[in-house]
Structure formats: C-alpha cells, structure tokens
Write an enzyme that holds these catalytic residues in place. Structure first.
Site, PDB file in Angstrom:
ATOM      1  N   SER A 107      27.809  33.629 -41.225  1.00  0.00           N
ATOM      2  CA  SER A 107      26.712  34.924 -40.197  1.00  0.00           C
ATOM      3  C   SER A 107      27.653  33.794 -38.804  1.00  0.00           C
ATOM      4  O   SER A 107      27.492  35.079 -37.723  1.00  0.00           O
ATOM      5  CB  SER A 107      26.133  36.165 -40.315  1.00  0.00           C
ATOM      6  OG  SER A 107      26.329  36.663 -41.669  1.00  0.00           O
ATOM      7  N   LYS A 110      29.888  34.668 -36.792  1.00  0.00           N
ATOM      8  CA  LYS A 110      29.955  36.350 -35.800  1.00  0.00           C
ATOM      9  C   LYS A 110      29.946  35.883 -33.545  1.00  0.00           C
ATOM     10  O   LYS A 110      29.292  36.453 -33.470  1.00  0.00           O
ATOM     11  CB  LYS A 110      28.705  36.846 -35.703  1.00  0.00           C
ATOM     12  CG  LYS A 110      29.276  37.530 -36.743  1.00  0.00           C
ATOM     13  CD  LYS A 110      27.787  38.836 -37.944  1.00  0.00           C
ATOM     14  CE  LYS A 110      27.454  39.948 -38.379  1.00  0.00           C
ATOM     15  NZ  LYS A 110      27.734  38.669 -40.126  1.00  0.00           N
ATOM     16  N   SER A 164      23.044  40.533 -37.359  1.00  0.00           N
ATOM     17  CA  SER A 164      24.303  40.176 -38.238  1.00  0.00           C
ATOM     18  C   SER A 164      24.959  41.153 -38.594  1.00  0.00           C
ATOM     19  O   SER A 164      25.163  41.055 -40.226  1.00  0.00           O
ATOM     20  CB  SER A 164      23.273  39.261 -39.042  1.00  0.00           C
ATOM     21  OG  SER A 164      24.951  37.863 -39.339  1.00  0.00           O
TER      22      SER A 164
END
Length: 336
Positions: A107, A110, A164
């Site tokens: 993640s 992101k 997340s």
C-alpha cells in the site's frame, strides 16, 4: 481434670450420633457428585465427524526472504531487509541497507495514487460511488465500504492515505480522467519523471505484488508528495469519521507513531501483503533535520515500527552522525 476431659473426648460415639453422622456424610457425598453430561445431538456428532480437517498453511515467504535479503547484516540489527534514511534537504544518506533492491511495495502504492489525484486538481467535493469494480479480486480482502457507498473524493482520499482503504484507492483511480487504464499509465509516467527507474505500477491499491519499487525510488516519491499540504495532512491524521448510510463510522490510522508525542511526522504511509512484508515510508524531523525514512520487507507485525524507533534512537544518540562533526564519514560507513 485435664485427663477427664481428654477421656471424654475419646469416648465412643453413641448410636444416635453415629447414625446422624452417617446420614450427613451420605448427604455430602450426594452433593459432590458430578452431573452427567448432556447427551450429544446425533446430528452435531455426525456433522463434526464429516467436517474436513483444516490444514494449517504457512504464510508465503516475502520476495525479500526468497532473495535472501534478510541475511544482510546492519549495525542497528533492523528487521527490515531494506532500509534507507536520507536528509530531505541535502540528500545526505545517513543509513542504507539494500537500497536498490526492487520489491513489492504493497500500500505504499497509495502515495502515488494520492499524488496523481491531487496534481490532477479533481474536485474533492465530487461524490463517487463504490462499485463492484472496486472489490479486491487480487487478495479477496473485505472492506467497510460496501458496494453502493457514496463519499466525496476528498473523503476517499483521506481513507486511502490514513486507513489504507483499498476500495477507496481503487475508486479514485477508476474515476480519473480516462479511467483506470489511463490512471495506471499516469502512475508509471509520473514515476519515470521523478527518476524512479526501478518502479512499476499495475494498479492503484498495492494489492498486486507486481507493484514494485526500490527504497531509493520511494524516497524520491516521499520527497515529492511532501510538497503537497493536503497529502501531509491526510496521511498523518490519527482518525476520521464518515457517514456510511445512517451510521457514523470511525476509521483510524495504520501507523501508531503519528499518535506519539516524541515523533514529529510530516508524512507517512504503511503497507503490507505477504509478498512485500511490512512496509513503511515517512518524512519526520529528528535532531533538527528533515529526514526521509524507508523500511521495506520487515518481518513481524510491529517490526517496521520497531525499526523506525531503532533508527530514531540512534539518530538522537551521542553516536549519531547528526551529532558529530564527522557526519559524512559515519554515514558513509553505514551506507556500505
């Protein structure tokens, strides 16, 4: 008199007393008997017998483990197979461990997703709806954002950076001009423009192990993302409440360090999938310097936090390169 009393106490028990004592002991015996277990339902017994035995499957090794990167020794005995600490202003490398290893980044992806959304100047007030397309078809994880949930782009960006949230990140990419395919192409183009030559993206969440990068590349991404106040604010938010239908639902940060008073964190993002291990990138101020920290493929649920604490303790100690005149020399030694 003493002998008389002792003799009396040793006198045989009278029949009436004996009977009473006998009946009393029987009563006590009855009270301590264990109750018979209730008979098992034949259906439940049959169901248990027919149920398959679940096999315990060990977790898949991370790419770093498969590549043997955890065998690399470092002075701080970090649990991360990759670590990189650099001064944000001077680009001086203070700590380096396998910085060019290319690994899945989970993640941390992101952060690039957020950067593109902010740079595109898309309206943060526009309402977007979570669809079936936003479901995780890679790891089949769940989400509190049910299909049909409508939130603003700003709310989705907040949840993607702070908690997340995978569906939030995917919806942001899907609603980019040109759609998801154009968004992924823009992610890779942005990486190239930042000199992130070891980086490649295939989707906006990080659930795919094909989203890969190096610590040096991610440090460049953190430095660029830190220039945007909105990304700094949302990524370091400790919690956020949104309306999901009639309910107010609270989401929290995935990085407990943002709640600690002894940390001054300007930007952060965590990540985890089995292939990537525990990951963490941060911008933080320590000993009067702005630093960028990258930890990839850390083994253990809290190990990435532990590694960050080890680095902070070292950098604020008397042996720190930040506290000595010979800082470049110390940094060079650690960088080997």
């Amino acid at each position: 008199m003493l002998l008389t009393g002792l003799t009396a106490s040793l006198a045989p028990v009278q029949p009436a007393q004996a009977a009473t004592a006998s009946s009393s002991s029987k009563a006590k015996a009855k009270t301590v008997r264990k109750a018979k277990p209730a008979p098992r339902s034949p259906r439940k017994v049959a169901a248990r017998a027919a149920a398959p035995v679940r096999e315990i499957v060990p977790a898949k090794p991370s790419f770093g483990q498969m590549y043997g990167l955890h065998d690399t020794e470092d002075p701080l005995d970090l649990k991360s197979s990759v670590a990189f600490v650099v001064d944000q202003d001077t680009n001086e490398v203070l700590f380096s461990k396998n910085p060019q290893a290319v690994l899945p980044i989970a993640s941390i992806t992101k952060l690039m997703t957020a950067l593109l959304v902010v740079e595109a100047n898309q309206s943060l007030d526009e309402k977007l709806t979570i669809s079936d397309e936003d479901k995780d078809t890679e790891k089949f994880t769940g989400s509190r954002l049910a299909v049909g949930t409508t939130l603003t782009r700003g709310e989705l960006l907040h949840l993607a950076l702070m908690s997340s949230e995978n569906r939030a990140a995917h919806a942001l990419g899907r609603n980019y001009p040109g759609g998801l395919e154009a968004f992924v192409a823009a992610m890779n183009a942005k990486a190239q423009s930042l000199g992130m030559m070891d980086t490649h993206y295939v989707e906006p969440t990080g659930l795919s192990s094909r989203n890969q990068s190096s610590a040096k590349d991610l440090a460049a991404l953190v430095k660029t993302a830190h220039q945007f106040p909105l990304i700094r604010e949302l990524s370091t938010s400790p919690e956020y409440t949104v309306a999901l239908g009639r309910k107010q639902v609270r989401f929290g940060t995935t990085n407990g360090l943002v709640r600690k008073s002894d940390w001054d964190i300007g930007l952060q993002k965590t990540g985890f999938i089995n292939e990537a291990g525990q990951c963490l990138v941060m911008q933080a101020q320590l000993a009067g310097r702005k630093l960028i920290m990258v930890f990839l493929d850390s083994a253990g649920k809290y190990s990435r936090i532990g590694d960050a604490e080890r680095v902070r303790k070292w950098l604020t100690s008397t042996s720190s390169p930040l506290a000595t005149v010979s800082a470049p020399t110390a940094a060079t030694v650690l960088a080997k």
